[in-house]
Design a protein around this motif. Structure first.
Motif, mmCIF file in Angstrom:
data_model
loop_
_atom_site.group_PDB
_atom_site.id
_atom_site.type_symbol
_atom_site.label_atom_id
_atom_site.label_comp_id
_atom_site.label_asym_id
_atom_site.label_seq_id
_atom_site.Cartn_x
_atom_site.Cartn_y
_atom_site.Cartn_z
ATOM 1 N N VAL A 1 29.198 50.335 50.841
ATOM 2 C CA VAL A 1 29.220 49.815 49.466
ATOM 3 C C VAL A 1 29.970 48.497 49.373
ATOM 4 N N ARG A 2 31.057 48.370 50.152
ATOM 5 C CA ARG A 2 31.829 47.119 50.087
ATOM 6 C C ARG A 2 30.962 45.923 50.453
ATOM 7 N N GLU A 3 30.106 46.106 51.427
ATOM 8 C CA GLU A 3 29.198 45.017 51.811
ATOM 9 C C GLU A 3 28.219 44.719 50.684
ATOM 10 N N ASN A 4 27.657 45.786 50.081
ATOM 11 C CA ASN A 4 26.686 45.598 48.995
ATOM 12 C C ASN A 4 27.308 44.922 47.778
ATOM 13 N N VAL A 5 28.575 45.236 47.501
ATOM 14 C CA VAL A 5 29.254 44.620 46.356
ATOM 15 C C VAL A 5 29.354 43.112 46.558
ATOM 16 N N ILE A 6 29.733 42.719 47.759
ATOM 17 C CA ILE A 6 29.845 41.280 48.059
ATOM 18 C C ILE A 6 28.471 40.620 47.979
ATOM 19 N N PHE A 7 27.459 41.284 48.556
ATOM 20 C CA PHE A 7 26.104 40.743 48.496
ATOM 21 C C PHE A 7 25.644 40.584 47.049
#
Length: 445
Positions: A365-371
């Motif tokens: 999720v952390r990656e998706n939030v940044i994306f």
């Protein structure tokens, strides 16, 4: 019309079909060619995860030291899968941009009437005379009518501008004797800087649409032709902001010199208090009953027609926004699903190492939030650029659309993207909880 014929425009259909085929078949072909170059033994074995590598952020030692372990892992993973990062950001940015463009189109199209008839045009009616300077009865009615605040005698005539290689453009020429009073009836201002313009002794101030069509600037000359077929040349003394039609403003002395004949007032610009439709009809009837007035035109009628035309486009804009929102959800769901599928062994490994389900979900999720955040910000710029392109292409010689994207458009587009991202994250969490650690880690036979 009882029947509206429907025709298919071949060129756009072929372009759309070609684009879809390139995007689907082209992408499939690229992957196949790349995979078929591998040895069969490599294809039979599970694909090894990409190795980790140092990133540029690590060179900023004071900042890197302050980051937590999970933050360091997230930033490394972002650049570890560069292709997925680019695809996700571009997908989110494209969908957000389409939604922003939808809200921008709705506002830009609907704002034309307000800009033209509220900000630029300050009079509410035009009274056209049958015979120039035949004004005794007309003046009496306008003076006695309580709702009428003031009126300005003008010379109005319809002309056509001509230039080789360019379609003739119709325009309304408005000449005044008292240029100081014109500012009470019409706001003459430059298109971008919105600086006030005053009528010069020589030359005319033309609408921005006209200047764009003929690619002229201040000081250039244009050729016009009157309804009687007489041609004359007129110098451009300024370019004014304008959205509907083509208007040309100058002094009566300048018009007389241009046409080489005397001119007289043949119309009135009338400023009134707010009037109902019934009151407008009553005033028009009283003026029409005289022997002097040929027609009375109210600006409210033109504004209502433009508002109706804009309202008819609302369903198309809402479909545009709705499809963009659905596309945003599909892009987020597919890319996240592919991300989880390709990294199943990696995720199973960290679960074996003791990560709880929520921690594993946060890992993705952390990656998706940044994306999502980067995609939304980039999508704002794409949306504004796309809106500008569409309204520029849709503008014509008679209608120009202002570029206006409301703050609510940006907020709703961003909110919908975040909402879809949250839904996808919830679905991803359920999928990650169901990962079979033993099945994911064992060697494929």
């Amino acid at each position: 019309f009882a029947h509206y014929p429907t025709h298919f425009w071949t060129v756009p259909i072929l372009l759309a079909t070609g684009a879809v085929l390139i995007a689907t078949v082209g992408a499939t072909g690229y992957v196949l060619i790349r995979d078929l170059r591998e040895k069969p033994t490599q294809l039979l074995r599970p694909k090894a995860p990409k190795p980790g590598q140092r990133i540029w952020l690590e060179r900023i030692t004071p900042l890197w030291r302050r980051l937590s372990f999970h933050q360091k892992v997230t930033y490394r993973n972002l650049f570890r899968y560069k292709a997925r990062m680019i695809l996700t950001i571009l997908g989110i940015a494209g969908c957000t941009g389409l939604m922003v463009a939808g809200f921008g189109l709705k506002t830009s199209i609907g704002e034309v009437a307000d800009r033209q008839f509220k900000q630029l045009t300050h009079y509410q009616a035009i009274v056209t005379l049958k015979i120039p300077n035949s004004t005794a009865q007309t003046k009496s009615i306008l003076t006695q009518t309580e709702k009428v605040r003031s009126y300005l005698p003008v010379t109005m005539t319809q002309v056509k501008f001509k230039q080789k290689g360019i379609t003739d453009q119709a325009a309304t020429v408005c000449a005044v004797a008292d240029q100081a009073k014109l500012a009470q009836y019409v706001a003459l201002q430059t298109p971008r800087e919105q600086q006030r313009l005053t009528l010069p002794k020589h030359g005319a101030i033309i609408a921005a649409n006209l200047a764009k069509t003929y690619a002229v600037q201040k000081g250039d000359w244009l050729t016009l032709q009157t309804a009687q077929g007489k041609r004359a040349r007129i110098q451009v003394a300024g370019i004014s902001e304008n959205y509907l039609g083509n208007s040309v403003y100058l002094r009566q002395s300048a018009l007389s010199k241009t046409l080489q004949q005397p001119v007289a007032a043949n119309a009135y610009l009338v400023r009134t208090a707010k009037m109902t439709t019934k009151q407008e009809k009553q005033l028009a009837t009283r003026l029409q009953q005289t022997t002097e007035v040929a027609a009375t035109t109210f600006i409210s009628d033109q504004g209502a027609k433009q508002a109706t035309a804009s309202a008819n486009l609302d369903p198309i804009v809402f479909i545009f926004i709705g499809l963009s929102a659905v596309l945003a959800f599909v892009v987020l769901f597919n890319l996240t699903s592919i991300n989880v599928s390709e990294r199943e062994r990696e995720l199973a490994t960290i679960k074996v190492l003791g990560f709880f389900d929520k921690e594993v979900t946060a890992y993705i999720v952390r990656e998706n939030v940044i994306f999502t955040v980067v995609g939304i910000v980039l999508g704002f710029g794409i949306g504004k650029l796309l809106t500008w392109f569409i309204i520029t292409m849709a503008s014509s010689e008679q209608v120009a659309f202002p570029l206006i994207i409301p703050a609510s458009g940006y907020l709703i587009a961003a909110g919908m993207t975040v909402l879809f991202s949250l839904i996808v994250m919830g679905m991803t969490h359920r999928k990650l909880k169901g990962i079979d650690m033993i099945g994911a880690l064992k060697e494929n036979e």
